[in-house]
Scaffold this active site. Structure first.
Site, PDB file in Angstrom:
ATOM      1  N   PRO A  12      77.624  33.037  52.700  1.00 28.30           N
ATOM      2  CG  PRO A  12      79.071  32.561  54.939  1.00 28.30           C
ATOM      3  CD  PRO A  12      79.060  32.329  53.449  1.00 28.30           C
ATOM      4  CB  CYS A  13      75.468  37.695  52.530  1.00 24.06           C
ATOM      5  SG  CYS A  13      74.192  37.022  51.653  1.00 24.06           S
TER       6      CYS A  13
END
Length: 168
Positions: A126-127
């Site tokens: 989850p950047c």
């Protein structure tokens, strides 16, 4: 063998790429996703069904954590950052500085930003949950509009009108 599929999502088409070891890539829709597909790859939706089902559930707000085997390729530092991103809980955000402190490299914010930008498996790694220390959205491979939509999926009470998710 490399397997792929193209799926539709609320943020556009996604190219999903895996091998027998696990998921290798998720590529956001650009001008032509087929330009990213190599001739030796095999279209195999059945091999990617678990990933597709989990992504669908995520977009329906029914899944908060993924159970997907990853086949990451990158430098040791990139993998360290990507593994740190996996620790950011659903619905939360943090800054590059927070990540730098978590890995005991408080001056590595720029390097962390570069590693973040090279994340081959966005959404699952989850950047999109990494924002500027001022609370504003910062760059994202899928574009800031996509980043905002992903954050809204996870925290619907934080609509784009919320100052935190404004682009400017």
């Amino acid at each position: 063998m490399i397997y792929y599929d193209i799926i539709s999502s609320p943020i556009g088409k996604l190219l999903i790429v895996a091998n027998n070891s696990g998921l290798k890539q998720i590529v956001f829709e650009d001008v032509n996703l087929s330009d990213n597909i190599k001739s030796h790859w095999c279209k195999a939706p059945d091999k990617l069904e678990s990933v597709t089902n989990q992504l669908d559930a995520y977009f329906r707000k029914e899944l908060k954590s993924f159970d997907v085997q990853l086949a990451l390729e990158g430098t040791a530092f990139q993998k360290q950052i990507w593994n740190q991103l996996l620790k950011i809980p659903y619905g939360n955000t943090c800054s590059y500085l927070d990540i730098a402190k978590a890995i005991n490299k408080p001056k590595a914010c720029r390097a962390i930003g570069m590693a973040n930008s090279k994340n081959p498996i966005p959404i699952i790694i989850p950047c999109h949950r990494v924002i500027g220390k001022n609370g504003k959205l910062t760059g994202y491979a899928g574009g800031l509009t996509t980043k905002s939509k992903l954050l809204e999926i996870e925290k619907p009470e934080l609509k784009s009108s919320n100052k935190q998710f404004q682009l400017f």
